[in-house]
Design an enzyme around this catalytic site. Structure first.
Site, mmCIF file in Angstrom:
data_model
loop_
_atom_site.group_PDB
_atom_site.id
_atom_site.type_symbol
_atom_site.label_atom_id
_atom_site.label_comp_id
_atom_site.label_asym_id
_atom_site.label_seq_id
_atom_site.Cartn_x
_atom_site.Cartn_y
_atom_site.Cartn_z
ATOM 1 C CG HIS A 126 44.670 50.193 38.172
ATOM 2 N ND1 HIS A 126 44.721 49.280 37.327
ATOM 3 C CD2 HIS A 126 43.422 50.458 38.505
ATOM 4 C CE1 HIS A 126 43.521 48.560 37.113
ATOM 5 N NE2 HIS A 126 42.757 49.349 37.857
ATOM 6 C CD GLU A 169 41.373 48.395 41.329
ATOM 7 O OE1 GLU A 169 40.157 48.388 40.840
ATOM 8 O OE2 GLU A 169 42.380 48.486 40.818
HETATM 9 P P1 PGA Z 1 36.375 47.020 36.626
HETATM 10 O O1 PGA Z 1 37.784 48.003 36.944
HETATM 11 O O2 PGA Z 1 35.342 48.092 37.479
HETATM 12 O O3 PGA Z 1 36.037 47.132 35.253
HETATM 13 O O4 PGA Z 1 36.484 45.897 37.342
HETATM 14 C C1 PGA Z 1 38.112 48.494 38.084
HETATM 15 C C2 PGA Z 1 39.605 48.845 38.004
HETATM 16 O O5 PGA Z 1 40.191 48.276 37.413
HETATM 17 O O6 PGA Z 1 39.683 50.038 38.503
#
Ligand code: PGA
Length: 252
Positions: free
Chosen positions: A91, A164
């Protein structure tokens, strides 16, 4: 579609169990696959509490395997033994705050897969100051190192990739998906990941999902783009409120 609820380090054990109860009574399981990602301390109780059709993942796993003298670590074997079915690895918060290394991620992924755990591997931009070419290079090098020596046979039905970016995750100060990273760019990144996977793991189905400030009022933009398919979402903030999370599931 996959809806992964990343609760991060936001809840103590009692609050996690309470939220699990709310997930149960929210009737979330239907046409979508729901995964709850809880802190290590809450995994056993959350697993016991949640309906069986909701999967439970850890948010990390040790690079060391089996059992042994590794103080503070939690292995894939230990997670498997309490009914955890997978783990989130790489992550952006771990890549940036904990300085997680791709070489360690590779060990973690292999440990998890060898133990029968599923893996959701997060790849993406750890900095907002990269050119498109540098972004592509970063994402493909993360994939190449993290998945080195991982054969197609090892990951059948076991791997999902989450794209992400620190530009869109709420915890990095972004309140709106698409504000710092236009949706069209997000679709380009997904295409980069899908192309890479097609090359290395031809014929193996590997879902690619999106995470970063997904909310009921913006989720539609991620599913209306022609010709580019998302297979689900990794949800942080909005997964902590079952009503908001349910709205996401109902929106697509
Ligand atoms: P968020 O987090 O939806 O609060 O942006 C997503 C993540 O970090 O997995």
């Amino acid at each position: 579609m996959i809806f992964a609820a990343n609760w991060k380090m936001n809840l103590d054990n009692l609050s996690a169990v309470k939220l699990a109860e709310e997930y149960n009574s929210g009737n979330l399981a239907g046409k979508h696959q729901v995964i709850v990602m809880a802190s290590h301390i809450a995994l056993a109780d959350v697993r016991r509490k949640l309906r069986p059709e909701i999967e439970v993942y850890a948010q990390d796993v040790s690079k060391f395997s089996g059992l042994g003298n590794f103080t503070g670590e939690t292995s894939a074997q230990q997670l498997h033994a309490i009914g955890v079915s997978g783990c989130l690895l790489g992550h952006m918060e771990r890549r940036t705050h904990v300085k997680e290394l791709d070489s360690d991620l590779n060990l973690k992924i292999k440990n998890a897969l060898n133990e029968g755990l599923k893996v959701m591997l997060s790849v993406g931009e750890t900095s907002q100051n990269l050119t498109p070419a540098e972004q592509k290079e970063l994402i493909t090098s993360q994939l190449a190192t993290d998945l080195a020596d991982v054969t197609p046979e090892m990951l059948i039905d076991k791997l999902a990739i989450a794209f992400e970016s620190v530009a869109t995750i709420s915890s990095f100060g972004n309140q709106q998906a698409g504000a710092a990273l236009p949706v069209a760019d997000i679709f380009k990144k997904i295409a980069i990941i899908k192309d890479w996977l097609k090359e290395k793991y031809a014929g193996v189905s590997i879902p690619v999902i999106y995470g970063g400030s997904v909310a009921p009022d913006n989720i539609a933009q991620f599913v209306t783009e022609d010709g580019v398919g998302f297979d689900g979402f990794l949800v942080g903030k909005k997964s902590l409120d079952v009503l908001e999370f349910k709205k996401l599931l109902e929106a697509v």
